[in-house]
Design a protein around this motif. Structure first.
Motif, PDB file in Angstrom:
ATOM      1  N   ALA A 660      -2.059 -22.071  14.668  1.00  0.00           N
ATOM      2  CA  ALA A 660      -0.883 -21.395  14.119  1.00  0.00           C
ATOM      3  C   ALA A 660      -1.160 -20.875  12.721  1.00  0.00           C
ATOM      4  N   ASP A 661      -1.933 -21.611  11.947  1.00  0.00           N
ATOM      5  CA  ASP A 661      -2.291 -21.191  10.594  1.00  0.00           C
ATOM      6  C   ASP A 661      -3.135 -19.920  10.632  1.00  0.00           C
ATOM      7  N   LYS A 662      -4.086 -19.863  11.571  1.00  0.00           N
ATOM      8  CA  LYS A 662      -4.926 -18.664  11.702  1.00  0.00           C
ATOM      9  C   LYS A 662      -4.077 -17.458  12.092  1.00  0.00           C
ATOM     10  N   GLU A 663      -3.173 -17.656  13.064  1.00  0.00           N
ATOM     11  CA  GLU A 663      -2.310 -16.550  13.479  1.00  0.00           C
ATOM     12  C   GLU A 663      -1.443 -16.055  12.324  1.00  0.00           C
ATOM     13  N   ASP A 664      -0.913 -16.978  11.555  1.00  0.00           N
ATOM     14  CA  ASP A 664      -0.084 -16.583  10.417  1.00  0.00           C
ATOM     15  C   ASP A 664      -0.891 -15.783   9.402  1.00  0.00           C
ATOM     16  N   LYS A 665      -2.086 -16.252   9.133  1.00  0.00           N
ATOM     17  CA  LYS A 665      -2.936 -15.534   8.170  1.00  0.00           C
ATOM     18  C   LYS A 665      -3.262 -14.128   8.674  1.00  0.00           C
ATOM     19  N   GLU A 666      -3.506 -13.982  10.006  1.00  0.00           N
ATOM     20  CA  GLU A 666      -3.834 -12.680  10.583  1.00  0.00           C
ATOM     21  C   GLU A 666      -2.646 -11.728  10.484  1.00  0.00           C
ATOM     22  N   THR A 667      -1.438 -12.225  10.789  1.00  0.00           N
ATOM     23  CA  THR A 667      -0.241 -11.375  10.697  1.00  0.00           C
ATOM     24  C   THR A 667       0.017 -10.929   9.262  1.00  0.00           C
ATOM     25  N   VAL A 668      -0.199 -11.827   8.320  1.00  0.00           N
ATOM     26  CA  VAL A 668      -0.025 -11.459   6.915  1.00  0.00           C
ATOM     27  C   VAL A 668      -1.020 -10.389   6.513  1.00  0.00           C
ATOM     28  N   LYS A 669      -2.251 -10.531   7.004  1.00  0.00           N
ATOM     29  CA  LYS A 669      -3.302  -9.553   6.695  1.00  0.00           C
ATOM     30  C   LYS A 669      -2.950  -8.171   7.262  1.00  0.00           C
ATOM     31  N   GLN A 670      -2.433  -8.144   8.523  1.00  0.00           N
ATOM     32  CA  GLN A 670      -2.053  -6.883   9.152  1.00  0.00           C
ATOM     33  C   GLN A 670      -0.899  -6.214   8.402  1.00  0.00           C
ATOM     34  N   LYS A 671       0.072  -7.036   7.955  1.00  0.00           N
ATOM     35  CA  LYS A 671       1.198  -6.479   7.205  1.00  0.00           C
ATOM     36  C   LYS A 671       0.749  -5.858   5.896  1.00  0.00           C
ATOM     37  N   LYS A 672      -0.164  -6.535   5.211  1.00  0.00           N
ATOM     38  CA  LYS A 672      -0.682  -5.987   3.951  1.00  0.00           C
ATOM     39  C   LYS A 672      -1.410  -4.667   4.187  1.00  0.00           C
ATOM     40  N   LEU A 673      -2.202  -4.602   5.284  1.00  0.00           N
ATOM     41  CA  LEU A 673      -2.952  -3.378   5.605  1.00  0.00           C
ATOM     42  C   LEU A 673      -2.007  -2.235   5.933  1.00  0.00           C
ATOM     43  N   ALA A 674      -0.937  -2.509   6.701  1.00  0.00           N
ATOM     44  CA  ALA A 674       0.026  -1.469   7.048  1.00  0.00           C
ATOM     45  C   ALA A 674       0.732  -0.937   5.798  1.00  0.00           C
ATOM     46  N   LYS A 675       1.087  -1.850   4.895  1.00  0.00           N
ATOM     47  CA  LYS A 675       1.712  -1.426   3.634  1.00  0.00           C
ATOM     48  C   LYS A 675       0.785  -0.520   2.829  1.00  0.00           C
ATOM     49  N   LYS A 676      -0.490  -0.869   2.809  1.00  0.00           N
ATOM     50  CA  LYS A 676      -1.467  -0.087   2.051  1.00  0.00           C
ATOM     51  C   LYS A 676      -1.613   1.322   2.627  1.00  0.00           C
ATOM     52  N   ILE A 677      -1.661   1.432   3.976  1.00  0.00           N
ATOM     53  CA  ILE A 677      -1.785   2.737   4.629  1.00  0.00           C
ATOM     54  C   ILE A 677      -0.566   3.598   4.326  1.00  0.00           C
ATOM     55  N   LYS A 678       0.627   3.048   4.422  1.00  0.00           N
ATOM     56  CA  LYS A 678       1.848   3.796   4.121  1.00  0.00           C
ATOM     57  C   LYS A 678       1.863   4.288   2.683  1.00  0.00           C
ATOM     58  N   ARG A 679       1.409   3.433   1.743  1.00  0.00           N
ATOM     59  CA  ARG A 679       1.377   3.851   0.342  1.00  0.00           C
ATOM     60  C   ARG A 679       0.423   5.023   0.140  1.00  0.00           C
ATOM     61  N   LYS A 680      -0.754   5.005   0.790  1.00  0.00           N
ATOM     62  CA  LYS A 680      -1.733   6.104   0.697  1.00  0.00           C
ATOM     63  C   LYS A 680      -1.144   7.396   1.251  1.00  0.00           C
ATOM     64  N   GLU A 681      -0.440   7.280   2.393  1.00  0.00           N
ATOM     65  CA  GLU A 681       0.169   8.481   2.987  1.00  0.00           C
ATOM     66  C   GLU A 681       1.213   9.088   2.063  1.00  0.00           C
ATOM     67  N   ARG A 682       2.013   8.253   1.424  1.00  0.00           N
ATOM     68  CA  ARG A 682       3.021   8.778   0.492  1.00  0.00           C
ATOM     69  C   ARG A 682       2.362   9.483  -0.696  1.00  0.00           C
ATOM     70  N   GLU A 683       1.268   8.920  -1.197  1.00  0.00           N
ATOM     71  CA  GLU A 683       0.572   9.555  -2.323  1.00  0.00           C
ATOM     72  C   GLU A 683      -0.002  10.917  -1.926  1.00  0.00           C
ATOM     73  N   ARG A 684      -0.599  11.002  -0.731  1.00  0.00           N
ATOM     74  CA  ARG A 684      -1.147  12.295  -0.253  1.00  0.00           C
ATOM     75  C   ARG A 684      -0.037  13.331  -0.092  1.00  0.00           C
ATOM     76  N   ALA A 685       1.083  12.917   0.493  1.00  0.00           N
ATOM     77  CA  ALA A 685       2.191  13.853   0.702  1.00  0.00           C
ATOM     78  C   ALA A 685       2.713  14.386  -0.628  1.00  0.00           C
ATOM     79  N   ALA A 686       2.779  13.516  -1.645  1.00  0.00           N
ATOM     80  CA  ALA A 686       3.262  13.956  -2.960  1.00  0.00           C
ATOM     81  C   ALA A 686       2.298  14.965  -3.572  1.00  0.00           C
ATOM     82  N   LEU A 687       0.983  14.767  -3.425  1.00  0.00           N
ATOM     83  CA  LEU A 687      -0.005  15.728  -3.957  1.00  0.00           C
ATOM     84  C   LEU A 687       0.104  17.084  -3.267  1.00  0.00           C
ATOM     85  N   LYS A 688       0.253  17.060  -1.908  1.00  0.00           N
ATOM     86  CA  LYS A 688       0.354  18.323  -1.161  1.00  0.00           C
ATOM     87  C   LYS A 688       1.621  19.069  -1.536  1.00  0.00           C
ATOM     88  N   GLU A 689       2.710  18.375  -1.731  1.00  0.00           N
ATOM     89  CA  GLU A 689       3.983  18.996  -2.105  1.00  0.00           C
ATOM     90  C   GLU A 689       3.868  19.680  -3.452  1.00  0.00           C
TER      91      GLU A 689
END
Length: 758
Positions: A660-689
């Motif tokens: 259960a500890d491993k699964e929790d750590k993996e889910t936390v890692k995936q959430k952090k990665l998804a947040k990072k991707i969304k932040r990068k996309e927002r930065e690119r969109a702002a530059l293009k605009e």
């Protein structure tokens, strides 16, 4: 000159070494002589005993020369480091019997401040502890030991600072245990001698648990000395706990009487309302004597003291009881000791061990608790072979039982009569005092209640019967207009009445059983009595299930059974319900059969009385089970012993926790990665605009296809909880303005206007 100083130094060193060797030889001689107590069985004087020169000096300065019987038998045994359990009459010199060996044992061991606590003396009362400490200071004046007095009523912090440096402690049990629990640096690990003075009273006064706790904190390798005037079972129990092969020294065990021969003892029978008149008449006729008067409670002592001070009998009146502050108690104790003629009104706090010199009379206004208490009270006079007189005033209901108790203890006592010509009445004066002074009236009321309670709480009901006392007349004798209401007297009367009614009822039932063939069932068990009481609505539902009411019914057609033909009237249960029963049924439907007591209860109180729910779980078949159920031992042991099952359970749950500890750590890692991707996309969109906005200003309006592609690429931003649609429109209006850096003041003004327009 140098040679002369060297010679003097050598002489000093030699003299010092010679003195040390001499002291060592003296200590060895004392130790050798003290280890043979049988050689001193015939000794009569203190100088005949193997005592150090310092102790002999202290005894001679205090004029202690000839030993008493308890001292002749007890001191040699105690000097030989044997445990002693001593019993002797009051005033026989028990204090020196344990103080002299205490000093000698520490002296022979060359005890000093670095060795810590060496001797401990415990007494039941503060006054007795003060008296022991005063004697210790006198006879131990030549010794270099540090001694301390630890009793309640003084500053605890001051005692804490000094207690760790004491070699000898004289104390009361409660204060000693408080220091054992709270004082840092206070240790009893090196204790050599433990002394319990008036040991039986230490146990009887509610100190039993305290004493047991103190003894548990003391080292077992020690010498223990126990002394008291009366031996009881509690002392023997304590002796079994703390004494090793004790020497039992009972000086007056085979004596004809338990009290001194020089003590004349008498009793007077007087009605309770006449007691204060007898006391006042006695005081007025013995103005040139030193008298101690014992009462049963502190409230009575205070009332009699205040009243007699107002009456001014012509002799100093003092009072001593446990409700006073420690400094005042010590002052009164010393003042009465130094007085030549005085009257001391006191409780049993002064009945043990206190040595008041030249006491002529001991008057017991209230009957003592038992014969032992009587012996201790009268022991305040006729001490050390001096003459003394004792007088006890008894109620008519106390005479027979108390005389029987005294006879068992071998106490000779005779009855005397009071001359009516010399008796004075003070009832009118007390009435005027209560009328004029509210404080005296309040004290009289408290004294009345305290006396009645003391009689009610006594164990020996053969002697003390509170229902036999004339309460109204007693209240009038104290100056009150009427007797205050007392609940416990009514309880005692109800008990007696109930016992008489039960006896009468049992006699009547026996007569009825003889006449009637069918016996009537009585409520005998505790449960039957409980359900016989009122307001038992909590258990009524369960009780109705247990009781079979079918036997109460008879035939509804009007015909009775053959057995009930002789009955004149028969009660039967009807099918219809009365209005009151319908109301009760409604209350039961609503959830409870409401009584007057329940109507007054708050919601919280009702919730407390409500039954608690049990948590259950359901298996695959839908059957309810308790959360935790016990399994038979055989079924339990099928899976192995308890240790192996515990280990298997821990391993299994541990593995589950790791996964259960491993699964929790993996889910936390995936959430952090998804947040990072969304932040990068927002930065690119702002530059293009920003790039598209600058190009549209230079070339004009752009084509619709590029705008559509930008809108498709731009990710939709979620509205926050504090934003509405207007905030989205404002955010869409925002544009990036790209201008060159302003160089002059005109350029700055133009930039400001452009920003304001944006």
């Amino acid at each position: 000159m140098a040679k002369g100083t060297e010679a003097q130094a050598v002489q000093k060193v030699n003299a010092r070494d010679l003195k040390r060797s001499q002291d060592k030889e003296d200590l060895e001689t004392l130790e050798k002589n003290a280890s043979q107590p049988e050689n001193y069985s015939t000794a009569k004087y203190f100088t005949d005993l193997p005592l150090s020169a310092k102790t002999q000096k202290g005894l001679s300065q205090c004029n202690f020369k000839q030993m008493t019987e308890i001292q002749r038998k007890g001191i040699p045994l105690a000097l030989a480091k044997r445990d002693v359990l001593g019993a002797a009459k009051t005033g026989s010199g028990k204090t020196l019997t344990f103080l002299i060996p205490l000093l000698e044992i520490l002296y022979r061991q060359s005890w000093n401040a670095a060795d810590g606590l060496g001797a401990l003396v415990i007494s039941p009362t503060r006054e007795l502890a003060v008296q022991i400490f005063e004697v210790l200071k006198k006879i131990g004046k030549a010794h270099t030991f540090s001694a301390g007095l630890i009793i309640g009523g003084k500053e605890f912090k001051v005692e804490q600072e000094r207690i760790a440096r004491m070699n000898i402690l004289v104390c009361t049990p409660g204060r000693l245990l408080q220091h054992m629990d709270q004082s840092v640096g206070f240790s009893c690990d090196n204790l050599q001698v433990l002394v319990l003075d008036e040991a039986d009273r230490c146990m009887d006064m509610g100190f039993q648990n305290t004493m047991n706790a103190i003894i548990d904190n003391l080292p077992r390798q020690r010498q223990t000395l126990l002394f008291s005037a009366t031996q009881t079972r509690s002392v023997k129990d304590l002796a079994r706990l703390s004494l090793k092969d004790p020497e039992y020294v009972a000086v007056h065990e085979k004596a004809e009487h338990s009290t001194p021969k020089t003590l004349s003892q008498h009793y007077v029978v007087a009605e309770l309302p006449k007691k204060l008149d007898v006391l006042y008449s006695f005081v007025k006729s013995h103005l040139k004597n030193k008298t101690i008067v014992f009462l049963s409670s502190c409230k009575q002592t205070r009332f009699v003291f205040e009243s007699f001070c107002k009456l001014q009998p012509g002799v100093p009146i003092m009072h001593l009881h446990g409700k006073q502050k420690q400094t005042k108690r010590v002052d009164i104790f010393r003042k009465f000791t130094s007085s030549q003629h005085a009257v001391l009104l006191c409780t049993d706090i002064a009945a043990r061990g206190l040595d008041f010199p030249a006491v002529d009379w001991v008057l017991q206004l209230d009957c003592p608790e038992d014969a032992d208490t009587y012996i201790h009270r009268v022991g305040r006079t006729a001490r050390f072979a001096a003459d003394g007189h004792a007088l006890m005033i008894l109620n008519p209901s106390e005479v027979e039982g108390m005389l029987e108790e005294l006879k068992k203890k071998r106490v000779p006592i005779e009855e005397i009569k009071i001359r009516t010509s010399k008796q004075q009445s003070i009832q009118k004066q007390l009435q005027s005092f209560c009328f004029q002074d509210p404080e005296i009236k309040y004290l009289a009321q408290r004294a009345f209640v305290a006396y009645m309670r003391s009689i009610y709480l006594q164990r020996n009901k053969k002697v003390f019967d509170v229902t036999a006392l004339p309460a109204e007349e007693f209240a009038l004798s104290l100056g009150l207009a009427g007797a205050p209401k007392i609940k416990f007297v009514k309880k005692a009367e109800k008990k007696i009445m109930g016992a008489q009614e039960k006896k009468e009822a049992s006699d009547e039932s026996e007569e009825e059983e003889e006449e009637v063939a069918a016996p009537v069932k009585e409520q005998k068990t505790k449960i039957d009595r409980m359900f016989g009481r009122k307001n038992q609505d909590i258990l009524s539902e369960h009780y109705s299930k247990l009781v079979d009411f079918e036997g109460d019914k008879i035939k509804l057609d009007g015909g009775a059974d053959d057995e009930d033909d002789d009955d004149f009237l028969t009660l039967q249960r009807a099918d219809h319900a009365l209005e009151s029963e319908e109301e009760d049924d409604m209350n039961e439907v609503e959830g409870e059969n409401i009584s007057k007591r329940k109507l007054k209860m708050s919601k919280k109180e009702r919730a407390k009385n409500m039954p608690r729910g049990d948590k259950t779980i359901f298996d695959d078949e839908g059957v309810a089970h308790a959360m935790y159920e016990l399994v038979d031992e055989k079924d339990f042991l099928k899976d192995g012993d308890a240790k192996s099952q515990i280990k298997a359970f821990i391993d299994e749950k541990g593995e589950l926790m790791q996964t259960a500890d491993k699964e929790d750590k993996e889910t936390v890692k995936q959430k952090k990665l998804a947040k990072k991707i969304k932040r990068k996309e927002r930065e690119r969109a702002a530059l293009k605009e920003g790039e598209s906005g600058s190009s549209s200003e230079e070339e004009g309006s752009g084509d619709e296809g590029s705008a559509m592609s930008e809108d498709e690429e731009e990710p939709e931003r979620k509205r926050k909880w504090f934003e509405d649609e207007s905030s989205d429109e404002d955010s869409n209006k925002k544009r990036v303005i790209d201008v060159a850096a302003p160089e002059t003041l005109e350029d700055q003004e133009a930039l400001a206007l452009k920003l304001l327009g944006a």
